[in-house]
Design a protein around this motif. Structure first.
Motif, PDB file in Angstrom:
ATOM      1  N   GLN A 163       1.018  -1.215   0.152  1.00  0.00           N
ATOM      2  CA  GLN A 163      -0.110  -0.183   0.212  1.00  0.00           C
ATOM      3  C   GLN A 163       0.882   1.589  -0.027  1.00  0.00           C
ATOM      4  N   GLN A 164       0.673   1.746  -0.917  1.00  0.00           N
ATOM      5  CA  GLN A 164       1.256   3.272  -1.287  1.00  0.00           C
ATOM      6  C   GLN A 164       0.877   4.398  -1.415  1.00  0.00           C
ATOM      7  N   ARG A 165       0.473   5.275  -0.557  1.00  0.00           N
ATOM      8  CA  ARG A 165      -0.802   6.252  -1.018  1.00  0.00           C
ATOM      9  C   ARG A 165      -1.853   6.130  -1.984  1.00  0.00           C
ATOM     10  N   ASP A 166      -1.994   5.287  -1.330  1.00  0.00           N
ATOM     11  CA  ASP A 166      -4.081   4.564  -1.650  1.00  0.00           C
ATOM     12  C   ASP A 166      -3.531   4.207  -3.096  1.00  0.00           C
ATOM     13  N   ARG A 167      -2.244   3.593  -3.708  1.00  0.00           N
ATOM     14  CA  ARG A 167      -2.442   2.542  -4.747  1.00  0.00           C
ATOM     15  C   ARG A 167      -1.718   1.588  -4.391  1.00  0.00           C
ATOM     16  N   VAL A 168      -2.774   0.324  -4.943  1.00  0.00           N
ATOM     17  CA  VAL A 168      -1.921  -1.304  -4.756  1.00  0.00           C
ATOM     18  C   VAL A 168      -1.626  -1.043  -5.936  1.00  0.00           C
ATOM     19  N   SER A 169       0.390  -1.992  -5.560  1.00  0.00           N
ATOM     20  CA  SER A 169       1.272  -2.369  -6.721  1.00  0.00           C
ATOM     21  C   SER A 169       0.944  -3.932  -6.473  1.00  0.00           C
ATOM     22  N   LEU A 170       1.216  -4.792  -7.340  1.00  0.00           N
ATOM     23  CA  LEU A 170       1.252  -6.205  -7.518  1.00  0.00           C
ATOM     24  C   LEU A 170       2.267  -6.609  -7.658  1.00  0.00           C
ATOM     25  N   THR A 171       3.366  -7.549  -6.635  1.00  0.00           N
ATOM     26  CA  THR A 171       4.241  -8.247  -7.821  1.00  0.00           C
ATOM     27  C   THR A 171       3.599  -9.976  -7.483  1.00  0.00           C
ATOM     28  N   VAL A 172       3.865 -10.092  -8.365  1.00  0.00           N
ATOM     29  CA  VAL A 172       3.533 -11.513  -8.787  1.00  0.00           C
ATOM     30  C   VAL A 172       4.786 -12.307  -9.122  1.00  0.00           C
ATOM     31  N   SER A 173       4.999 -13.517  -7.978  1.00  0.00           N
ATOM     32  CA  SER A 173       6.537 -14.349  -8.435  1.00  0.00           C
ATOM     33  C   SER A 173       6.355 -15.337  -9.254  1.00  0.00           C
ATOM     34  N   ARG A 174       7.969 -15.938  -9.279  1.00  0.00           N
ATOM     35  CA  ARG A 174       7.670 -16.766 -10.737  1.00  0.00           C
ATOM     36  C   ARG A 174       7.516 -17.810  -9.926  1.00  0.00           C
ATOM     37  N   VAL A 175       7.490 -17.876  -8.390  1.00  0.00           N
ATOM     38  CA  VAL A 175       6.634 -19.558  -8.088  1.00  0.00           C
ATOM     39  C   VAL A 175       5.264 -19.508  -8.111  1.00  0.00           C
ATOM     40  N   LEU A 176       4.844 -18.598  -7.744  1.00  0.00           N
ATOM     41  CA  LEU A 176       3.236 -18.962  -8.509  1.00  0.00           C
ATOM     42  C   LEU A 176       2.658 -18.901  -9.630  1.00  0.00           C
ATOM     43  N   ARG A 177       3.570 -17.843 -11.063  1.00  0.00           N
ATOM     44  CA  ARG A 177       3.353 -18.828 -11.953  1.00  0.00           C
ATOM     45  C   ARG A 177       2.975 -19.725 -12.253  1.00  0.00           C
ATOM     46  N   ASP A 178       4.692 -21.175 -11.730  1.00  0.00           N
ATOM     47  CA  ASP A 178       4.550 -21.787 -12.009  1.00  0.00           C
ATOM     48  C   ASP A 178       3.176 -22.295 -11.337  1.00  0.00           C
ATOM     49  N   ARG A 179       2.721 -22.263 -10.304  1.00  0.00           N
ATOM     50  CA  ARG A 179       1.420 -22.848  -9.552  1.00  0.00           C
ATOM     51  C   ARG A 179       0.326 -22.628 -10.192  1.00  0.00           C
ATOM     52  N   VAL A 180       0.223 -21.353 -10.320  1.00  0.00           N
ATOM     53  CA  VAL A 180      -1.103 -21.564 -11.744  1.00  0.00           C
ATOM     54  C   VAL A 180      -1.083 -21.872 -12.926  1.00  0.00           C
TER      55      VAL A 180
END
Length: 299
Positions: A163-180
């Motif tokens: 959470q930064q100044r009312d904005r939300v940034s998403l970090t998608v890891s390679r681990v998640l990508r492989d699982r999904v």
């Protein structure tokens, strides 16, 4: 920058390829430009057969005029950013629309819900992602016994928000990508090897097949189900090493360089064609199959 929702249909008249580009008319130009550098959610409307609702995320890299169609534009997707949801999210949840920004002041669905491109609030964006990447679904890939428990524990955090100044940034890891990726490919193929036709489940209830990229990640292959195929261990090894490949009609090709032609033929299912997902958009895309034949297959 801002989050957005892009409507995409399998039967669309537009020249869309969700992992690479999104074509749209000039009326949506400002809305799409507002998403450049940020994440969007793809949505498939209810009028589509077997609709998926909110089904994937991607990051918009830039917007350009479509060089082939006057008056049209292309939102180019940042390479490697596209990711299908592990669980497609329906428009309506237990307490109404999950995208609450489509409601008017009276709490009713407004015309915004019909817009092919629309902004979405960080709260709605978060809500949909949490549902899309929830780990509650029972389908899991095979877990080798030599994977340490500490490594497996690290995979339980599929995404994280800052959470930064009312904005939300998403970090998608390679681990998640492989699982999904494993989850969506195994689900598309009903946990069955596309080459052998075998559907084997181990003692822990997990499928004994892997999700193989047709065009590897290392060669800029996207994590999209049409760039994936479910393969058992031996078939996966042969596919990666170019001993087998697929024609555009999914006929199984065998390399002349194999040293045991009869043995390879014996493990291929009797049809001589790869088993394919029921949903047309999940089937191996000719673009990726061509890449495999040209860069991996040993003719």
């Amino acid at each position: 920058m801002g989050f957005g929702v892009f409507i995409h249909r399998l039967d669309s008249i537009y020249d869309d390829n969700p992992a690479e580009r999104y074509q749209f008319p000039s009326q949506y130009l400002r809305r799409v430009e507002a998403c450049v550098g940020d994440w969007i959610i793809y949505y498939e409307p209810s009028k589509v057969a077997e609709m998926r609702g909110y089904f994937a995320i991607a990051r918009v890299q830039q917007v350009i005029p479509d060089p082939g169609t006057p008056g049209m534009y292309l939102a180019l997707i940042e390479p490697g950013s596209y990711l299908d949801f592990a669980n497609p999210v329906p428009f309506n949840g237990s307490s109404g629309p999950v995208e609450r920004g489509v409601l008017n002041e009276h709490g009713r669905i407004s015309g915004r819900a019909q817009s092919a491109v629309r902004p979405i609030s960080p709260d709605d964006f978060n809500r949909i992602l949490e549902l899309g990447f929830a780990e509650g679904a029972p389908l899991l890939p095979r877990v080798d016994t030599d994977v340490r428990s500490s490594q497996f524990d690290e995979e339980q955090a599929p995404f994280r928000f800052e959470q930064q100044r009312d904005r939300v940034s998403l970090t998608v890891s390679r681990v998640l990508r492989d699982r999904v990726f494993r989850r969506i490919v195994l689900r598309a193929y009903d946990e069955r090897c596309a080459i052998t036709g075998l559907k084997l489940i181990n003692g822990m209830g997990r499928a004994e097949v892997a999700a193989a990229h047709i065009r590897p990640v290392e060669a800029n292959g996207p994590d999209i189900v049409s760039n994936g195929i479910a393969l058992s261990g031996t078939a996966h090894w042969m596919f990666d090493r170019g001993l087998i490949s697929l024609a555009d009609d999914l006929a199984i090709l065998i390399s002349r360089q194999t040293n045991d032609l009869d043995g390879v033929r014996s493990i291929i299912n009797k049809t001589g064609r790869a088993f394919e997902p029921q949903r047309m958009s999940d089937r191996p895309h000719p673009h990726f199959l061509k890449w495999h034949r040209e860069h991996c297959f040993k003719q």
